[in-house]
Write a protein that holds these residues in place. Sequence first.
Motif, mmCIF file in Angstrom:
data_model
loop_
_atom_site.group_PDB
_atom_site.id
_atom_site.type_symbol
_atom_site.label_atom_id
_atom_site.label_comp_id
_atom_site.label_asym_id
_atom_site.label_seq_id
_atom_site.Cartn_x
_atom_site.Cartn_y
_atom_site.Cartn_z
ATOM 1 N N GLU A 65 3.718 8.226 2.879
ATOM 2 C CA GLU A 65 4.986 8.936 2.671
ATOM 3 C C GLU A 65 4.910 9.750 1.378
ATOM 4 O OE1 GLU A 65 9.764 7.852 2.106
ATOM 5 O OE2 GLU A 65 8.335 6.331 2.782
ATOM 6 N N ARG A 99 7.963 9.200 6.100
ATOM 7 C CA ARG A 99 7.042 8.126 6.468
ATOM 8 C C ARG A 99 6.368 8.415 7.811
ATOM 9 N NH1 ARG A 99 8.017 1.575 6.823
ATOM 10 N NH2 ARG A 99 6.419 1.168 8.380
ATOM 11 N N PRO A 107 8.619 9.040 -5.202
ATOM 12 C CA PRO A 107 7.336 8.326 -5.192
ATOM 13 C C PRO A 107 6.522 8.600 -3.936
ATOM 14 C CG PRO A 107 9.133 6.822 -4.671
ATOM 15 C CD PRO A 107 9.770 8.126 -5.078
ATOM 16 N N THR A 108 5.218 8.491 -4.105
ATOM 17 C CA THR A 108 4.297 8.438 -2.976
ATOM 18 C C THR A 108 4.126 6.975 -2.595
ATOM 19 O OG1 THR A 108 3.103 10.449 -3.582
ATOM 20 C CG2 THR A 108 1.912 8.834 -2.251
ATOM 21 N N THR A 109 4.168 6.689 -1.301
ATOM 22 C CA THR A 109 4.113 5.302 -0.828
ATOM 23 C C THR A 109 3.016 5.137 0.205
ATOM 24 O OG1 THR A 109 6.487 5.010 -1.192
ATOM 25 C CG2 THR A 109 5.405 3.436 0.273
ATOM 26 N N PHE A 153 1.097 2.009 2.781
ATOM 27 C CA PHE A 153 1.162 0.656 3.345
ATOM 28 C C PHE A 153 -0.026 0.481 4.283
ATOM 29 C CE2 PHE A 153 2.113 -1.960 7.035
ATOM 30 C CZ PHE A 153 2.500 -3.155 6.461
ATOM 31 N N ALA A 158 1.178 -2.977 0.097
ATOM 32 C CA ALA A 158 1.948 -1.744 -0.062
ATOM 33 C C ALA A 158 2.150 -1.464 -1.539
ATOM 34 C CB ALA A 158 3.298 -1.857 0.643
ATOM 35 N N SER A 205 3.847 1.934 -4.296
ATOM 36 C CA SER A 205 4.380 3.281 -4.486
ATOM 37 C C SER A 205 4.221 3.655 -5.955
ATOM 38 C CB SER A 205 5.846 3.360 -4.065
ATOM 39 O OG SER A 205 6.648 2.525 -4.874
ATOM 40 N N TYR A 206 4.112 4.957 -6.211
ATOM 41 C CA TYR A 206 3.861 5.400 -7.584
ATOM 42 C C TYR A 206 4.342 6.825 -7.782
ATOM 43 C CZ TYR A 206 -0.168 7.793 -5.472
ATOM 44 O OH TYR A 206 -0.974 8.586 -4.697
ATOM 45 N N SER A 230 6.187 0.119 -7.388
ATOM 46 C CA SER A 230 6.289 -1.133 -6.633
ATOM 47 C C SER A 230 4.908 -1.511 -6.127
ATOM 48 C CB SER A 230 7.261 -0.990 -5.448
ATOM 49 O OG SER A 230 6.751 -0.087 -4.481
ATOM 50 N N GLU A 231 4.728 -2.808 -5.862
ATOM 51 C CA GLU A 231 3.467 -3.317 -5.333
ATOM 52 C C GLU A 231 3.734 -4.673 -4.698
ATOM 53 O OE1 GLU A 231 -1.131 -4.341 -6.801
ATOM 54 O OE2 GLU A 231 0.440 -3.884 -8.264
ATOM 55 N N LYS A 238 8.063 -4.754 -9.111
ATOM 56 C CA LYS A 238 9.023 -3.686 -8.905
ATOM 57 C C LYS A 238 9.666 -3.316 -10.234
ATOM 58 C CE LYS A 238 12.676 -6.915 -7.556
ATOM 59 N NZ LYS A 238 13.659 -7.277 -6.507
#
Length: 439
Positions: free
Chosen positions: A2, A10, A97-99, A101, A114, A116-117, A124-125, A142
Amino acid sequence: MENFESIRDRQELTFTAINYYKEHKEELLDLRLPGLSGIKYLRSAALFGPNAAGKSTILESMNMMCKVVQESANIRTNKLEEFYHPFLLQKEYKNKPTTFFAAFVSEGIRYEYAFSYSDQRILSERLSAFPKGREQVWYERKVSADNQLMLLKDSSYFRFPAALEPLLNDDSLLLSLVANSPKLENASKIMPVYNWFQHGLEYVDNGPRSASDLPFSGEILDGNKGTDIQRNIIQGIVKEADVGIQDARVAVIQINEGSKEIQQLNSSDEESDEKEVKKRKYKTVMFAHRSDNDVSEFSLGMESDGTYQLFCLSGHIAQALENGSTLLVDELDASLHPILVKELVRMFLNPKSNPNNAQLVFTAHNPCLLNDELLRRDQIWFVEKDKSGTTSIYPLSDFKPRTDEVLISGYLLGRYSATPSIPYCLGQCGKKNGESNGK
């Protein structure tokens, strides 16, 4: 994936087989994963669509996911900037963010990972494992409510080593940090996850030929990389591809600069004394071609684009087949005949040539590959870009094609979309004013 390049929303690619489809059942993977009884999996997935639709971006996003996992704990300050490629055609996505999974199997256990950054920090991780079918959340990170502190919650399944706490920066993935600290407690437990991102996915851009005299396949033949099994697979591919090649080997070439003399050396001659004429030595691949009763050798640079692409692919195919990894190939059909491409795909589909359950994801343009004698209906995906410039990926199964449906015709007629839209003016290029199509 995403918010990566042309992927705004997504998008999902899955290797789960559809039980309703009965074709090529002998090719399916029966992994018998706990908690997923009755579900089988595919050995290959093919992505079709027009130029600039985003097919390459789908594969590049998977490659980028692996890069962030492997390198986020090792690279420069502001390191996430080079990995952050958001959708740029709408302002609000430039700061979103880029996500990524991934749900995968490593060393017999199913995992879900998963993260995101942004360009500055990990947002998140989360890592979960399913060794007995039920989810075990190993850890989760998070951003706090005030968007400042990165909160870490580990579990009884995975305890975060206290010694690493001062080293866990906001711009590093916990998975990357722990995996790069192998002597610490619990590091070995997380290595199957890290190894999948390091070795389980391999991306190959099969576009225009490069200037390399010794590509990856040549390094395997030379013995610097790979195994004897991989070398045998490479030799088998180039010999059986009907390109007239009897053998492939690596040789040392010497060029006398200032003259047209090119001399092939034995390995023992590499350390010979320099003569008055300045010499340049390099390694390249030599192919032996048989003609009637004679054999001639040609260097890799003298071969056709098709032979060059086939040889370069052969090493990656050999490595994936031996290691049971997933190979991502952009433009598999570039410079290759459709029949040859089909045989390369069949190497992955056939359990006999693929006993280690390797998988292949590839993009292509040639509709001949849509022949249902090669691919199941749930192995075919389409990629298209809408008027906003957004890439979307969707499976052929969304259209519920009949068993006897001619997929090639349906695709070319636009039944599944994902075909080029040619403007009328393009057909008029070069015509004089007033000249009709009839002329």
